[in-house]
Design a protein around this motif. Sequence first.
Motif, PDB file in Angstrom:
ATOM      1  N   GLN A  21      12.157  -0.486   1.948  1.00  0.00           N
ATOM      2  CA  GLN A  21      10.992   0.367   1.818  1.00  0.00           C
ATOM      3  C   GLN A  21       9.891  -0.202   0.945  1.00  0.00           C
ATOM      4  N   TRP A  82       9.666  11.955  -0.891  1.00  0.00           N
ATOM      5  CA  TRP A  82       9.605  10.686  -0.181  1.00  0.00           C
ATOM      6  C   TRP A  82       8.738  10.837   1.062  1.00  0.00           C
ATOM      7  N   SER A  86       4.823   9.114   0.949  1.00  0.00           N
ATOM      8  CA  SER A  86       4.749   7.842   1.665  1.00  0.00           C
ATOM      9  C   SER A  86       3.438   7.770   2.447  1.00  0.00           C
ATOM     10  N   SER A  98       5.051   3.161   8.040  1.00  0.00           N
ATOM     11  CA  SER A  98       5.103   3.902   6.783  1.00  0.00           C
ATOM     12  C   SER A  98       5.378   2.924   5.643  1.00  0.00           C
ATOM     13  N   ARG A  99       4.878   3.286   4.475  1.00  0.00           N
ATOM     14  CA  ARG A  99       5.119   2.483   3.279  1.00  0.00           C
ATOM     15  C   ARG A  99       5.163   3.410   2.084  1.00  0.00           C
ATOM     16  N   GLU A 100       6.100   3.146   1.191  1.00  0.00           N
ATOM     17  CA  GLU A 100       6.200   3.952  -0.008  1.00  0.00           C
ATOM     18  C   GLU A 100       5.051   3.626  -0.953  1.00  0.00           C
ATOM     19  N   THR A 104       5.885   7.723  -4.756  1.00  0.00           N
ATOM     20  CA  THR A 104       7.199   7.861  -4.128  1.00  0.00           C
ATOM     21  C   THR A 104       8.277   7.296  -5.051  1.00  0.00           C
ATOM     22  N   LEU A 149      10.016  12.057   7.439  1.00  0.00           N
ATOM     23  CA  LEU A 149       9.116  10.929   7.650  1.00  0.00           C
ATOM     24  C   LEU A 149       8.935  10.661   9.135  1.00  0.00           C
TER      25      LEU A 149
END
Length: 167
Positions: A21, A82, A86, A98-100, A104, A149
């Motif tokens: 992640q 989360w 994100s 998606s990216r943290e 997050t 998510l």
Amino acid sequence: MPGFANALLIIAAAGLLAIRQTKPQLITAARRWWPLPVVLAYCGLRGSGRGSHLIDVHHRYESIALLSVELLVGVAMVAAAWACTSHIRTEPDGSVRSRETKATAVMRGAGIASRLGLVGMALLIGIHQGTGALLLALAASLLVGAGSLELRGGALRPAPVLTAAVR
């Protein structure tokens, strides 16, 4: 599964998630986000009969309440945070990634700290739960977080183009 093997499983799962992640992840309709939480839940429930108790038999009601609170904390703080913090974006080719974010990571840290606090409080009271409870809470948070998510990313996917068949 002995407690040591469960601890190694928890560390391996956390490491895998941390590595995966930190870079953008492709969200596709075919992405399999549920196997890891299912395996963790299975290991947590399976190990509960061999010394790694989910419920302390001497403090049955307190132990059930603690497990419930731990599951709620895991789902609320880690999983929901989360999915909500994100960053999700649609690429020019129509794929969704998606990216943290830093928020997050902060929420994950707060969730882990609160779980450790609950475990410490339980030990002070005299409630002894095995690692199965931690595996079950981790599985629940991963399942709800990844599912949320996926739902958020699915809303950004372009609708499939339907073409009429020409005869």
